[in-house]
Design a protein around this motif. Structure first.
Motif, PDB file in Angstrom:
ATOM      1  N   GLU A 281       9.737  11.631  -4.150  1.00 43.36           N
ATOM      2  CA  GLU A 281      10.094  12.737  -3.262  1.00 43.36           C
ATOM      3  C   GLU A 281      10.324  14.065  -3.989  1.00 43.36           C
ATOM      4  N   TRP A 282      10.250  14.056  -5.326  1.00 43.05           N
ATOM      5  CA  TRP A 282      10.435  15.302  -6.080  1.00 43.05           C
ATOM      6  C   TRP A 282       9.121  16.080  -6.112  1.00 43.05           C
ATOM      7  N   ILE A 283       9.190  17.378  -5.894  1.00 42.86           N
ATOM      8  CA  ILE A 283       7.983  18.220  -5.943  1.00 42.86           C
ATOM      9  C   ILE A 283       7.556  18.408  -7.398  1.00 42.86           C
ATOM     10  N   SER A 284       8.524  18.680  -8.298  1.00 47.51           N
ATOM     11  CA  SER A 284       8.237  18.635  -9.734  1.00 47.51           C
ATOM     12  C   SER A 284       9.153  17.555 -10.303  1.00 47.51           C
ATOM     13  N   PRO A 285       8.736  16.881 -11.398  1.00 45.34           N
ATOM     14  CA  PRO A 285       9.512  15.734 -11.887  1.00 45.34           C
ATOM     15  C   PRO A 285      10.957  16.114 -12.242  1.00 45.34           C
ATOM     16  N   PRO A 286      11.904  15.213 -11.951  1.00 45.95           N
ATOM     17  CA  PRO A 286      13.331  15.501 -12.087  1.00 45.95           C
ATOM     18  C   PRO A 286      13.765  15.942 -13.485  1.00 45.95           C
ATOM     19  N   PHE A 287      13.078  15.442 -14.517  1.00 42.88           N
ATOM     20  CA  PHE A 287      13.482  15.800 -15.875  1.00 42.88           C
ATOM     21  C   PHE A 287      12.457  16.725 -16.548  1.00 42.88           C
ATOM     22  N   GLU A 288      11.651  17.381 -15.724  1.00 41.50           N
ATOM     23  CA  GLU A 288      10.799  18.473 -16.207  1.00 41.50           C
ATOM     24  C   GLU A 288      11.199  19.732 -15.438  1.00 41.50           C
ATOM     25  N   PRO A 289      12.281  20.391 -15.915  1.00 48.25           N
ATOM     26  CA  PRO A 289      12.850  21.528 -15.177  1.00 48.25           C
ATOM     27  C   PRO A 289      11.786  22.590 -14.896  1.00 48.25           C
ATOM     28  N   THR A 290      11.768  23.077 -13.662  1.00 47.49           N
ATOM     29  CA  THR A 290      10.736  24.019 -13.220  1.00 47.49           C
ATOM     30  C   THR A 290      11.380  25.120 -12.396  1.00 47.49           C
ATOM     31  N   VAL A 291      11.018  26.381 -12.671  1.00 45.13           N
ATOM     32  CA  VAL A 291      11.531  27.489 -11.866  1.00 45.13           C
ATOM     33  C   VAL A 291      10.509  27.832 -10.783  1.00 45.13           C
ATOM     34  N   ARG A 292      10.941  27.784  -9.539  1.00 41.45           N
ATOM     35  CA  ARG A 292      10.121  28.203  -8.397  1.00 41.45           C
ATOM     36  C   ARG A 292      10.979  29.045  -7.462  1.00 41.45           C
ATOM     37  N   ASN A 293      10.483  30.202  -7.080  1.00 43.01           N
ATOM     38  CA  ASN A 293      11.188  31.072  -6.127  1.00 43.01           C
ATOM     39  C   ASN A 293      12.649  31.301  -6.479  1.00 43.01           C
TER      40      ASN A 293
ATOM     41  N   ASP B 291      26.875  14.256 -17.512  1.00 43.94           N
ATOM     42  CA  ASP B 291      26.104  13.144 -16.956  1.00 43.94           C
ATOM     43  C   ASP B 291      25.569  13.538 -15.583  1.00 43.94           C
ATOM     44  N   VAL B 292      24.508  12.867 -15.170  1.00 33.43           N
ATOM     45  CA  VAL B 292      23.858  13.193 -13.901  1.00 33.43           C
ATOM     46  C   VAL B 292      23.659  11.926 -13.069  1.00 33.43           C
ATOM     47  N   GLN B 293      23.320  12.147 -11.806  1.00 34.59           N
ATOM     48  CA  GLN B 293      23.020  11.049 -10.888  1.00 34.59           C
ATOM     49  C   GLN B 293      21.599  10.522 -11.142  1.00 34.59           C
ATOM     50  N   PRO B 294      21.337   9.294 -10.737  1.00 33.88           N
ATOM     51  CA  PRO B 294      19.962   8.781 -10.847  1.00 33.88           C
ATOM     52  C   PRO B 294      19.001   9.683 -10.066  1.00 33.88           C
ATOM     53  N   GLU B 295      17.722   9.678 -10.483  1.00 31.70           N
ATOM     54  CA  GLU B 295      16.742  10.600  -9.906  1.00 31.70           C
ATOM     55  C   GLU B 295      16.008  10.011  -8.700  1.00 31.70           C
TER      56      GLU B 295
ATOM     57  N   ASP C 165      16.443  29.139 -21.038  1.00 28.17           N
ATOM     58  CA  ASP C 165      15.670  28.139 -21.787  1.00 28.17           C
ATOM     59  C   ASP C 165      16.565  27.061 -22.404  1.00 28.17           C
ATOM     60  N   ASP C 166      17.774  27.470 -22.810  1.00 29.50           N
ATOM     61  CA  ASP C 166      18.712  26.476 -23.362  1.00 29.50           C
ATOM     62  C   ASP C 166      19.125  25.475 -22.285  1.00 29.50           C
ATOM     63  N   LEU C 167      19.354  25.995 -21.086  1.00 28.39           N
ATOM     64  CA  LEU C 167      19.723  25.103 -19.975  1.00 28.39           C
ATOM     65  C   LEU C 167      18.563  24.171 -19.649  1.00 28.39           C
ATOM     66  N   ILE C 168      17.352  24.734 -19.647  1.00 27.25           N
ATOM     67  CA  ILE C 168      16.170  23.927 -19.334  1.00 27.25           C
ATOM     68  C   ILE C 168      16.021  22.784 -20.341  1.00 27.25           C
ATOM     69  N   ALA C 169      16.243  23.094 -21.617  1.00 25.16           N
ATOM     70  CA  ALA C 169      16.125  22.048 -22.646  1.00 25.16           C
ATOM     71  C   ALA C 169      17.146  20.930 -22.397  1.00 25.16           C
TER      72      ALA C 169
ATOM     73  N   PRO D 220      17.579  12.898 -19.672  1.00 18.44           N
ATOM     74  CA  PRO D 220      17.990  12.128 -18.484  1.00 18.44           C
ATOM     75  C   PRO D 220      19.324  11.401 -18.688  1.00 18.44           C
ATOM     76  N   SER D 221      20.419  12.162 -18.658  1.00 19.93           N
ATOM     77  CA  SER D 221      21.743  11.587 -18.957  1.00 19.93           C
ATOM     78  C   SER D 221      22.370  10.926 -17.722  1.00 19.93           C
ATOM     79  N   VAL D 222      21.677   9.897 -17.249  1.00 20.17           N
ATOM     80  CA  VAL D 222      22.122   9.175 -16.044  1.00 20.17           C
ATOM     81  C   VAL D 222      23.198   8.158 -16.433  1.00 20.17           C
ATOM     82  N   SER D 223      24.432   8.448 -16.081  1.00 18.70           N
ATOM     83  CA  SER D 223      25.542   7.615 -16.580  1.00 18.70           C
ATOM     84  C   SER D 223      25.611   6.237 -15.938  1.00 18.70           C
ATOM     85  N   SER D 224      25.036   6.065 -14.754  1.00 21.52           N
ATOM     86  CA  SER D 224      25.161   4.776 -14.071  1.00 21.52           C
ATOM     87  C   SER D 224      24.129   3.760 -14.562  1.00 21.52           C
TER      88      SER D 224
END
Ligand code: BES
Ligand code: MN
Ligand code: MN
Length: 464
Positions: free
Chosen positions: A95-107, A86-90, A15-19, A24-28
């Motif tokens: 093309e994302w199945i769940s939104p890039p900054f709404e972390p989701t656990v699947r399978n 920092d992260v890359q742009p989304e 949960d800490d990682l998910i938070a 959206p720490s997109v450095s570029s």
């Protein structure tokens, strides 16, 4: 170590990682600069919960880094752990199945931008540190953690930061978790990274776009000039034609080639995962050799002229290309860029002006695998994953690695827990949750191994 491993089983900390991944720490992207700051603050406040000796946010000329320190027993070695927040742009978001900054656990996978590159891999170290603190109240060695905010944009202010924080960053060993495993369940130590350079090529003709009927055919067309210049970069067999490009390339030894050939690489599956119709590269090398041991030059983007819908009859005023390359030991990005610039200016046709702008660069890294820390890492990884660890290389780059290894004169261990198809930098980036848990255990076991091997590690430094 059962106590520490049990503490890791008790607290999943996901949960800490998910938070953290929500930020959206997109450095570029300049409009996200405050999010990068927020990401640093978020990590710092999480670290403060784990009884550190100190936690600081280090401002730079760009995005801030986070530094933290835990003290171990007197006389124990110091391990410096590095990662980036920092992260890359989304894009492309659709093309994302769940939104890039709404972390989701699947399978069994955590989907989010930054899940594997690199927040999840930093976080597994935070968990390993926290597990020692929870179960024993302290760490078995001195640990320093540096998490920078500009890795994805070429670590622009890192050299400055390292120079101004020399004493804070002194260490006997460096560890980075920002690479991939060879495959699912195969614990991997990355012993080679390629370097990188990035440049823009601007070609200018008339001072404004012109009517191609009134002017076309009587002036040089910058788009044609650019195409000619790009075509001059490679021959038909995939070799780079820039004079001097291969001068400083250290060829893989026959033994290294054998080791690479012995890895169970499934070329067909790899090709399928790309969606491309066939493999292509320098004649005389296998796919893994091309990716790990050979330098490249790639056009990353082309733009200029009429890019909108429909037709527009113009002779473009200016066009540009983004050109990047991957470098291997002992190539130097500054030297390579100088040679590339000289080549482009030499082949530029008459009637256009050509400019080459340097964006960033980083040196390649080859690990000193004779250092005792490599055996320590193998033991830790094998135990955590229940399978023997392998040495791999990576075609990608992490500029910090070579910079810190040179500055300290100490090896940097790349213990990566991503999967090769984890979509880093792409839509639907994911982190394998099981590798995240095993990675945290591997990290804890590694700290312990290093503490136990202190004498050998100090001795090795002394002998060199
Ligand atoms: N973590 C990656 C490097 C990486 C990518 C390792 C894929 C293993 C598999 C890192 O964050 C990265 O993307 N590096 C950039 C550096 C560049 C911006 C200077 C790269 O390689 O393009
Ligand atoms: Mn990374
Ligand atoms: Mn990256």
């Amino acid at each position: 170590m059962d106590d520490v491993l049990a503490a890791l089983d008790e607290h999943s900390d996901l949960d800490d990682l998910i938070a953290w991944c929500r930020i959206p720490s997109v450095s570029s992207d300049p409009s996200r600069a405050t999010d990068v700051v927020h990401s640093a603050e978020h990590l710092a406040s999480e670290l403060r919960r784990h009884a550190p000796h100190r936690v600081e946010i280090w401002p730079t000329g760009g995005h801030p880094a986070v530094f933290a320190e835990w003290k171990g027993p007197v006389g124990s070695p110091t391990l410096l752990i590095y990662g980036h927040h920092d992260v890359q742009p989304e894009h492309p978001v659709a093309e994302w199945i769940s939104p890039p900054f709404e972390p989701t656990v699947r399978n069994g996978r955590l989907y989010a931008r930054g899940a594997v590159d690199d927040k999840g891999q930093v976080h597994l170290h935070v968990r390993a540190i926290a597990a020692f603190v929870r179960s024993r109240g302290s760490l078995p060695l001195h640990v320093k953690l540096l998490v920078e905010g500009e890795e994805e944009v070429g670590s622009k202010h890192l050299t400055e930061l390292l120079a101004s924080k020399q004493s804070e960053l002194q260490a006997d060993l460096v560890c980075v978790s920002d690479t991939s495993m060879f495959g699912p369940g195969v614990p991997s130590i990355c012993v080679g990274l390629r370097g990188v350079f990035y440049a823009e090529l601007h070609v200018e003709g008339p001072s404004t776009d012109l009517h191609s009927g009134s002017f076309g055919g009587a002036l040089a067309n910058p788009a044609h000039a650019l195409a000619q210049m790009i075509a001059s970069l490679h021959d038909d067999e995939g070799h780079v034609l820039v004079p001097g490009f291969y001068d400083d390339v250290r060829a893989p030894t026959p033994k290294e080639r054998e080791e690479i050939a012995a890895l169970p690489f499934n070329e067909a599956a790899w090709l399928r995962s790309t969606g491309a119709s066939s493999a292509f590269g320098e004649v005389g090398y296998s796919t893994l050799e091309r990716l790990w041991t050979r330098p490249t030059l790639d056009v990353c983007g082309l733009y200029g002229g009429h890019m909108g819908a429909g037709a527009k009859t113009i002779l473009p005023s200016r066009v540009s290309a983004k050109i990047s390359g991957r470098l291997v030991a002992d190539q130097d990005p500054t030297v390579i860029l100088r040679r590339l610039r000289a080549h482009l200016l030499a082949v530029a046709p008459a009637g256009v002006r050509t400019r080459v702008v340097d964006l960033h660069g980083g040196k390649p890294y080859l690990a000193p695998t004779g250092h005792p820390a490599y055996e320590a890492a193998k033991r830790a990884l094998s135990k955590a994953f229940g399978a023997p660890a392998v040495f791999v290389r990576e075609g990608a780059s992490i500029p910090f690695v070579r910079t810190i290894a040179d500055a300290l004169g100490k090896p940097c261990l790349l213990l990566g827990f991503g999967q090769p198809d984890s979509n880093a930098h792409a839509p639907n980036e994911w982190l394998d949750v099981d590798s995240y848990h095993r990675g945290a255990k591997a990290a804890a076991l590694f700290y312990n191994e290093v503490a136990c091997q202190a004498a050998a590690i100090f001795q090795h430094a002394f002998e060199r």
